[in-house]
Design an enzyme around this catalytic site. Structure first.
Site, PDB file in Angstrom:
ATOM      1  N   SER A  30       0.827  -1.204   0.000  1.00  0.00           N
ATOM      2  CA  SER A  30       0.000   0.000   0.000  1.00  0.00           C
ATOM      3  C   SER A  30       0.859   1.251   0.000  1.00  0.00           C
ATOM      4  CB  SER A  30      -0.884  -0.010   1.254  1.00  0.00           C
ATOM      5  OG  SER A  30      -1.483   1.245   1.467  1.00  0.00           O
ATOM      6  N   TYR A  41      -2.723  -0.251  10.439  1.00  0.00           N
ATOM      7  CA  TYR A  41      -2.848  -0.878   9.111  1.00  0.00           C
ATOM      8  C   TYR A  41      -1.618  -0.582   8.270  1.00  0.00           C
ATOM      9  CZ  TYR A  41      -3.920  -1.252   4.190  1.00  0.00           C
ATOM     10  OH  TYR A  41      -3.841  -1.533   2.853  1.00  0.00           O
ATOM     11  N   LYS A  65       1.639  -3.133   6.724  1.00  0.00           N
ATOM     12  CA  LYS A  65       2.173  -3.209   5.353  1.00  0.00           C
ATOM     13  C   LYS A  65       3.684  -2.981   5.354  1.00  0.00           C
ATOM     14  CE  LYS A  65      -1.621  -4.238   3.268  1.00  0.00           C
ATOM     15  NZ  LYS A  65      -1.797  -5.619   2.778  1.00  0.00           N
TER      16      LYS A  65
END
Length: 339
Positions: A125, A150, A154
């Site tokens: 991402s 989050y 990644k």
């Protein structure tokens, strides 16, 4: 025919990638725990491609189930989507995100090593860049301290893969997505989150369809032209095709390093209010929206420099924002008519 495992293959991006893989004559096996999708997606993939992929309902956090799967399946590569993915929710439930997004990745890589599978594509991402110092964002931009758990999963995921490539000889590509939107032109697959959407476009389409009372625009005091946050919105079919290009690069041994990463976007930034206006223009639907406070973990602007992916993967985003938004709306209408 090369056999590829797609984890999270019944999700929004995963299902579109499965379609493009099957269209490119790969044999696909799907693992999904159905936590944020439903099994009907399998039939909808078959409607598009005339092939029903093999499907296993497995929670990748259960190590013994992952081990059993790999014992019984010979694979040529793995594309890994299965992960929790909402920025806001990750701030509220960080431990759930670390458990789901990190443990599953480690168990997959362990089994790949045991079973001599060395081609791996990771769904990464643009959140790894945080609020970049320069726009558009190139792959040379520093990875910053993550703004959300989050985003951190990644970053950590990429580090785990890079370390594993060095230690075990894997070949891996991390695709750093910007903001995938839209739906397949058949309207058989699209973005259908369970419960309240965490992403902008399904919230837009559900508001237009009358399912949601109004769209919340998080902040109008960002230092942008209209005060709303800017993102790079890419049609999900374009994004799916990038995975096929990346996989072919690995299988043909064209990668220049055993761990590579590429930005996957359009190269154009669009504000939230521009999304609203463009959606209204292409659909003829007025959107009821209100400005609310900023959301924790959100950044001002992110859009990609895609030069590296264009050259190295021989891939380029082709669909327009208008086409992506219209496809999302047609998909939403089909869902609404079902009910």
């Amino acid at each position: 025919m090369k056999k590829i495992l797609v984890t999270g293959g019944l999700g929004f991006i995963g299902s579109h990638v499965v379609v493009e893989l099957q269209n490119s004559e790969f044999e696909v096996v799907i693992i999904d725990d159905l936590s944020n999708t439903n099994v009907e997606v399998l039939d909808n993939i078959e409607k598009i491609t005339n092939i029903k992929p093999q499907f296993f309902q497995i929670d990748l956090r259960k190590k013994e189930l992952v081990q059993d799967f790999f014992k019984n399946n010979q694979l040529d590569g793995v594309i890994h989507f299965a992960a929790s993915k909402a920025v806001g929710e990750s701030v509220e439930k960080p431990l759930d995100y670390y458990e789901n997004n990190i443990n599953a990745l480690v168990y997959l890589l362990q089994e790949m090593d045991k079973n001599n599978i060395d081609n791996f594509i990771f769904s990464s991402s643009c959140t790894v860049y945080g609020q970049a110092d320069e726009l558009p964002i190139t792959e040379n931009a520093p990875v910053k301290i993550a703004e959300s758990p989050y985003g951190n999963t990644k970053q950590i995921g990429e580090e785990i893969i890079q370390d594993s490539c060095k230690a075990y000889g894997f070949n891996a590509i991390a695709l750093r997505y910007f903001n995938p939107i839209g739906a397949h032109e058949s309207t058989n697959i699209g973005e259908l989150p369970l419960g309240v959407p965490q992403n902008l476009i399904p919230f837009v389409t559900q508001t237009a369809a009358g399912i949601r009372k109004e769209l919340s625009v998080f902040g109008d005091d960002y230092p942008t032209l209209d005060g709303t946050a800017i993102r790079d919105y890419i049609h999900v079919v374009d994004l799916a095709k990038a995975h096929v290009s990346a996989l072919q690069r690995l299988l043909k041994k064209e990668n220049k390093d055993n761990f590579e990463f590429f930005n996957i976007g359009t190269g154009k930034g669009t504000s939230v209010l521009e999304i609203v206006q463009t959606f209204e223009k292409v659909t003829g639907k007025k959107l009821n929206y209100k400005i609310v406070d900023r959301r924790p973990g959100d950044i001002t602007a992110a859009y990609a420099d895609t030069t590296k992916a264009n050259i190295e993967l021989n891939w380029k985003a082709e669909e327009t924002l208008e086409a992506a938004l219209l496809s999302a709306w047609k998909w939403q209408q089909k869902q609404t008519n079902k009910e």
